[in-house]
Design an enzyme around this catalytic site. Structure first.
Site: not given
Length: 429
Positions: A306, A363
């Site tokens: 991320h 995700d």
């Protein structure tokens, strides 16, 4: 006592104020840098640039912390409804019982979509992506729902925000039904926000939809976890476009377009496509882990790492738990989940992934949750957009109320040709 940092260049000094946030975050205010020195800063991707001050969401990427208006996202996912979370983000506090009831009534009253909009949906090419359609239709809402002259600005903004929260959910289900050639299902006043969406998606004249508590709860948590995430790409787009004082529909439409990208909102769809590719290749996940570690290989391990989090994404922990509970309660055996678990177990212990802070993000599991609920893969990013809508609205509203508002206009460092004279066409080579 005000703090400063001193910038020294060619023997000259300039003092730049230090700004400290409520959680101890420090920033250097460079507002007057160019006017006093002629310099600008250069920060590709804005990784070190604060575009605003905000009281909405706090993130600490090193510690894996995410809070909405000060409340840990873990507590909201455990205890709050999506409507409560939306109210919290937009209004800055949790609603009391009367406020929540009134909010629910307004959402119900505004949940229908103008019937003329159906013609627009039916005239998009069949291959159109739902995110492109949604962005276009949200922008078009300004024509269907113009400014009410008799309302105050505050009342008008409140109504517009409510319309978006109520109608975007209906529009998403509507696009799915039209794409399948099915009759539209209208929202029902007796169902909750999440129940209504699932009913509008899956109810048919020949097979009534039975409300599945596990699916409703998973959708609630999914939307809460996606409700806001500080100054990400789509939120920044909403603020930048909104800074030109455009209407809220246009600003939200820009956020939807930004979210469409595979490196932002489309990542959950990309994860499912990656897991499917691995499954079709015999389930050899180790092969793909090695491909991800090979700098010469263009393959990218979707769902890991991320931009901000340098540890385990706190939302991913919640989503993983929700994923396990949902599949168990619905008695679903998903081979993609087995591959995902194997990938996670190996990657979280592999020195390469650990050293590069490539932990599973939200995700990685959210796509499997949506898949289990029955959401088609090309609708995954639309689901993200519905969840992010309260955050976009809150960020837009905060920027509109900012007394230090300025239209966004970044600078650049020019690297092109220096001045030269125009060459007539007969003299060009």
């Amino acid at each position: 006592m005000e703090e400063f940092v001193t910038l020294t260049y060619n023997g000259s000094e300039i003092k730049l104020p230090v700004v400290i946030g409520t959680e101890g975050e420090k920033a250097i205010d460079i507002t007057n840098l160019r006017s006093e020195t002629g310099f600008i800063t250069l920060d590709p991707g804005y990784a070190n640039t604060g575009s605003c001050t905000s009281a909405i969401t706090f993130m600490d990427g090193e510690k894996g912390i995410l809070r909405y208006r000060g409340i840990p996202v873990e507590q909201l996912a455990e205890n709050a409804t999506f409507k409560e979370t939306a109210y919290l983000l937009i209004h800055g506090r949790l609603p009391n019982r009367d406020e929540l009831t009134q909010f629910s009534i307004m959402l119900n009253d505004n949940s229908l979509v103008h019937t003329d909009m159906k013609a627009f949906y039916q005239n998009f090419p069949r291959a159109s992506h739902p995110m492109g359609i949604l962005s276009s239709m949200v922008n078009a809402m300004r024509s269907f729902y113009p400014i009410l002259e008799n309302e105050s600005e505050k009342e008008e903004i409140t109504l517009t925000m409510t319309r978006l929260l109520a109608k975007v959910r209906t529009m998403a289900a509507m696009s799915y039904k039209i794409s399948r050639g099915h009759e539209l299902v209208l929202p029902r006043p007796d169902l909750t926000y999440c129940e209504n969406f699932l009913n509008m998606m899956f109810e048919t004249p020949v097979k009534p939809y039975e409300i599945n508590r596990a699916a409703v709860n998973a959708l609630r948590v999914f939307w809460i976890l996606h409700a806001d995430h500080e100054q990400n790409c789509s939120t920044s787009a909403v603020r930048v476009v909104g800074s030109a004082r455009v209407n809220l529909y246009a600003a939200i439409s820009s956020g939807i377009s930004a979210l469409w990208g595979p490196l932002h909102g489309g990542a959950n769809q990309a994860v499912i496509e990656m897991l499917t590719e691995i499954q079709e290749d015999g389930g050899n996940f180790n092969k793909y882990i090695e491909k991800a570690k090979d700098k010469k290989d263009p393959f990218r391990m979707m769902g890991f790492g991320h931009r901000v989090y340098k540890t385990y994404d706190p939302r991913a922990k919640i989503m993983k738990k929700m994923c396990d509970e949902l599949l168990e309660s619905m008695n679903i055996k998903d081979p993609l989940l087995d591959i995902a678990k194997e990938l996670e177990e190996v990657a979280t212990k592999d020195p390469y992934f650990v050293d590069h802070n490539l932990y599973p993000n939200i995700d990685f599991y959210s796509g499997i949750v949506l898949r289990a609920i029955g959401i088609p893969t090309n609708m995954f990013t639309v689901m993200f957009a519905i969840g992010r809508l309260p955050g976009w609205i809150a960020q837009w509203k905060e920027s509109m109320d900012d007394p230090k508002w300025k239209i966004c206009r970044p600078r650049q460092v020019y690297t092109g040709n220096t001045a030269f004279d125009f060459v007539p066409i007969h003299a060009r080579r």
